[in-house]
Motif scaffolding. Structure first.
Motif, mmCIF file in Angstrom:
data_model
loop_
_atom_site.group_PDB
_atom_site.id
_atom_site.type_symbol
_atom_site.label_atom_id
_atom_site.label_comp_id
_atom_site.label_asym_id
_atom_site.label_seq_id
_atom_site.Cartn_x
_atom_site.Cartn_y
_atom_site.Cartn_z
ATOM 1 N N PRO A 185 45.457 44.658 44.523
ATOM 2 C CA PRO A 185 46.231 44.259 43.336
ATOM 3 C C PRO A 185 45.813 45.006 42.072
ATOM 4 O O PRO A 185 46.646 45.321 41.235
ATOM 5 C CB PRO A 185 45.921 42.763 43.183
ATOM 6 N N LEU A 186 44.519 45.295 41.957
ATOM 7 C CA LEU A 186 44.050 45.957 40.738
ATOM 8 C C LEU A 186 44.341 47.451 40.717
ATOM 9 O O LEU A 186 44.346 48.064 39.658
ATOM 10 C CB LEU A 186 42.547 45.718 40.553
ATOM 11 N N ARG A 210 49.626 43.970 35.975
ATOM 12 C CA ARG A 210 49.421 42.536 35.782
ATOM 13 C C ARG A 210 48.127 42.237 35.047
ATOM 14 O O ARG A 210 48.046 41.345 34.237
ATOM 15 C CB ARG A 210 49.382 41.828 37.138
ATOM 16 N N TYR A 211 47.087 43.008 35.376
ATOM 17 C CA TYR A 211 45.784 42.702 34.816
ATOM 18 C C TYR A 211 45.665 43.131 33.357
ATOM 19 O O TYR A 211 44.679 42.849 32.709
ATOM 20 C CB TYR A 211 44.677 43.359 35.644
ATOM 21 N N ASP A 243 35.944 48.055 39.648
ATOM 22 C CA ASP A 243 34.495 47.895 39.721
ATOM 23 C C ASP A 243 34.104 47.291 41.076
ATOM 24 O O ASP A 243 34.581 46.207 41.421
ATOM 25 C CB ASP A 243 34.043 46.964 38.588
ATOM 26 N N ARG A 300 42.855 41.272 48.440
ATOM 27 C CA ARG A 300 43.062 40.271 47.389
ATOM 28 C C ARG A 300 42.565 40.714 46.021
ATOM 29 O O ARG A 300 42.937 40.138 45.013
ATOM 30 C CB ARG A 300 42.346 38.961 47.765
ATOM 31 N N VAL A 301 41.648 41.682 46.024
ATOM 32 C CA VAL A 301 41.089 42.110 44.729
ATOM 33 C C VAL A 301 41.395 43.587 44.452
ATOM 34 O O VAL A 301 42.013 43.928 43.441
ATOM 35 C CB VAL A 301 39.549 41.866 44.684
ATOM 36 N N LEU A 333 33.420 43.594 41.538
ATOM 37 C CA LEU A 333 34.469 42.590 41.765
ATOM 38 C C LEU A 333 34.587 42.301 43.258
ATOM 39 O O LEU A 333 34.767 41.148 43.676
ATOM 40 C CB LEU A 333 35.804 43.080 41.207
ATOM 41 N N ARG A 372 47.967 42.204 31.146
ATOM 42 C CA ARG A 372 48.731 41.301 30.298
ATOM 43 C C ARG A 372 47.806 40.321 29.562
ATOM 44 O O ARG A 372 46.700 40.034 29.997
ATOM 45 C CB ARG A 372 49.756 40.539 31.117
#
Lengths: 362, 269
Positions: B188-189, B265-266, B164, B184-185, B167, B268
């Motif tokens: 990773p996503l 990761r997101y 999105d 950083r956003v 973010l 979990r």
């Protein structure tokens, strides 16, 4: 002070044109229906969009050409936008890390703000496992911790249940009071606006149409569209028959309504009346006010009509009653009152309201 | 995810049965070849393992495919992000252009590349004093890159689109520059999509044959070596090399897939 001067931005099917002034430390609510451009206005202020023209003054600085990261504006979106790959603690310290705040100070400040908002127990949780209320607190903590000069809140309570809304509304007010942060909060919820705002701006179709204190907005809407939006369900067209020292007599269909206004005889006006200001009674009528059939009793209530109940709709602890008096008038009464009067569809009733409860617009 | 029960999921059972046909179609020739080799011609496989030309060609294939993937990453990921975040006139055309290498026959791709990177091509000619593409390692990389880059771009674009933009906006409001917000956003996503795209890109590059033999028959990568042995010596000579390539690719592919699954990761809780 924030000064938004002749700010305009055109998209394919929508345009914004805004003039607005917000005092330092003010809790300012922008109230408007869905798709009126409220979020876009906040995004323009935050710098996520660049305006086509106009200025955004924060103090004496025009920030319209600054990048979002240079504006010192905190932003909380409706969906809270918690970074899903970071836990609560990491989310909150995100801005401090960017500022290269030393680790110890970072930890201390994160702990302080988590304590303030009561979310310390969530520090290692991820957004997927947080409730709406918890996400809202995290989002607020993350925005506030970087010491912004202005806080922008985009419908921050709309995704929450009633109980959480009430709780967080108080919390927003408390945080605003404690931090003294200039806050711009957009919402379509009138209760939220009325309870939080120092001042309210009503925004419709990309324009600010009225600015004022909450009581001014709700009791004296500037036009019929605003009146309808802010919950004045009874908007009746009429013609001013006379005006004697401000007490205005207005012909509304076959009825006469007395109100207080500055309009003169012959002017076409609209009579606005909030449903909660309408009283409903049964049995012997206290009095009635009709053309040529006046029966003034000793009461401050200047307006009363006969009618028949045509619809009854539950509305929380209240009942919304529609009464056909020749014109349709909506009243909000408690469920207990409706039951005590034995109101059913077709019940003959009398509706009454004070002249002071009537707001007249041109 | 639900457990299949015949009573409630007849449609899914039918779909599963239809899907099993395709799975069988994919697996049968591969398993037949691998197990056939292990059972009937194990010595051929051992010979292939000990054949320096075979090992060299497999290592060369992995290396050139990795190089092509690295180049695709450096230039493809920024393009994917741009396409995910901006609308502009002709965007559909740009997206179609990216898919062209998937659509056209790879021998055609090889010929097209040869006209550009060959000794008299518009790039090959001016660069001839520095680098040679025809029958050289850069030629192999160019051919692999051409046919495999769409997989990386499309997967990365899908990943970026799933993040999105709000973010990123929030990150900016917290003091992040656009680069900070991206790394950083957004990265990773969408890391899993980028990794999966890279794996697919690498795998596609590894398996490329048609475009490579047109522009660079030598140095011989594994698919070319298998083809050459098949043409020169028949099935029994090419099959052990093919089996060895399948096993190595499968192991690497499974390991990378497992790594990429761990990158969610997101997700979990």
């Amino acid at each position: 002070m924030i000064g938004i001067n002749n700010l305009s931005r055109n998209w394919k099917e929508f345009s914004l044109n805004i003039d607005l002034h917000i005092e330092e430390g003010e809790y300012f609510v922008i109230l408007g229906p869905t798709a009126s451009g409220k979020t876009l206005l906040l995004e323009l202020i935050a710098g996520f969009y660049h305006p086509d023209s106009g200025s955004i003054m924060i103090g004496k600085t025009d920030v319209a050409d600054l990048l979002p990261e240079q504006r010192k504006i905190g932003f909380v979106y409706q969906d809270y936008s918690i970074f899903p790959h970071l836990n609560v603690e990491e989310n909150i310290e995100f801005g401090l890390k960017l500022k290269k705040t030393p680790r110890d100070e970072r930890r201390r400040r994160v702990q302080e703000i988590m304590d303030l908002l009561g979310i310390s127990h969530l520090s290692h949780r991820y957004s997927l496992t947080l409730s709406g209320g918890e996400q809202q607190r995290v989002s607020l903590a993350r925005a506030i911790i970087v010491d912004p000069e202005i806080l922008l809140l985009d419908e921050p309570l709309s995704a929450l249940d009633n109980q959480t809304q009430n709780m967080l509304r108080d919390e927003l007010k408390r945080i605003h009071h404690e931090a003294g942060l200039t806050t711009i909060h957009v919402t379509h919820d009138q209760t939220e606006a009325a309870m939080l705002a120092d001042r309210i701006a009503v925004m419709i179709r990309g324009q600010i149409v009225q600015v004022g204190a909450p009581e001014e907005i709700f009791n004296s809407p500037a036009n019929a569209e605003i009146a309808e939006f802010v919950g004045t369900e009874n908007i009746l067209a009429g013609i001013v028959a006379s005006n004697e020292g401000g007490l205005t007599t207005i012909e509304v269909g076959a009825h006469v309504v007395e109100a207080v206004s500055g309009y003169s005889a012959g002017e076409h006006v609209r009579v606005c009346l909030r449903p909660e200001d309408v009283a409903v009674s049964v049995g012997t009528m206290a009095f009635q006010t009709r053309h040529g059939d006046r029966d003034h009793r000793e009461s401050s209530v200047r307006n009363a009509f006969h009618g028949t109940v045509t619809q009854m709709t539950p509305y929380g602890a209240l009942t919304r009653v529609k009464i056909d008096c020749g014109v349709v008038i909506v009243a909000l009464i408690t469920k207990q009152s409706a039951a005590a009067m034995g109101l059913t569809m077709g019940s003959p009733v009398c509706v009454s309201f004070k002249a002071a409860a009537v707001h007249v617009i041109g | 995810m639900q457990t299949l029960t015949p009573k409630h999921d007849r449609l899914l059972i039918v779909f599963l049965l239809l899907g099993l046909v395709i799975l069988a179609f994919i697996l049968t020739p591969l398993l037949h070849m691998v197990f056939g080799q292990l059972i009937s011609n194990r010595s051929g496989l051992i010979e292939a393992v000990n054949d320096s030309a075979v090992i060299k060609s497999i290592l060369l294939t992995m290396y050139t495919a990795l190089t092509a993937t690295a180049i695709a990453f450096v230039f493809g990921v920024p393009l994917a992000y741009f396409l995910a975040r901006r609308d502009f006139p002709g965007k559909g055309i740009v997206e179609s252009v990216i898919d062209i290498p998937i659509i056209i026959p790879h021998t055609v791709a090889g010929i097209a590349l040869l006209t550009v990177f060959g000794a008299h091509g518009m790039i090959g000619d001016p660069l001839s004093s520095i680098v040679r593409f025809r029958d050289a390692l850069p030629g192999v990389v160019v051919a692999m890159l051409f046919v495999s880059v769409p997989f990386l771009i499309n997967s990365a674009r899908e990943g970026f689109q799933s993040v999105d933009p709000r973010l990123e906006n929030v990150a900016r409001s917290l003091g992040a520059s656009s680069w900070d917000a991206f790394q950083r956003v957004t990265v990773p996503l969408s890391a899993r999509h980028i990794l999966v795209g890279s794996i697919l890109c690498w795998a596609r590059a590894m398996s490329e044959f048609g475009a490579v033999i047109v522009i660079a028959y030598y140095p011989m990568i594994a698919p070319t070596l298998i083809y050459e042995r098949y043409i020169s010596y028949g099935l029994s000579a090419s099959s052990p090399v093919a089996v060895l390539l399948i096993v190595i690719c499968l192991v690497v592919f499974i390991v990378l897939r497992m790594i990429s699954a761990g990158w969610r990761r997101y997700d979990r809780d």
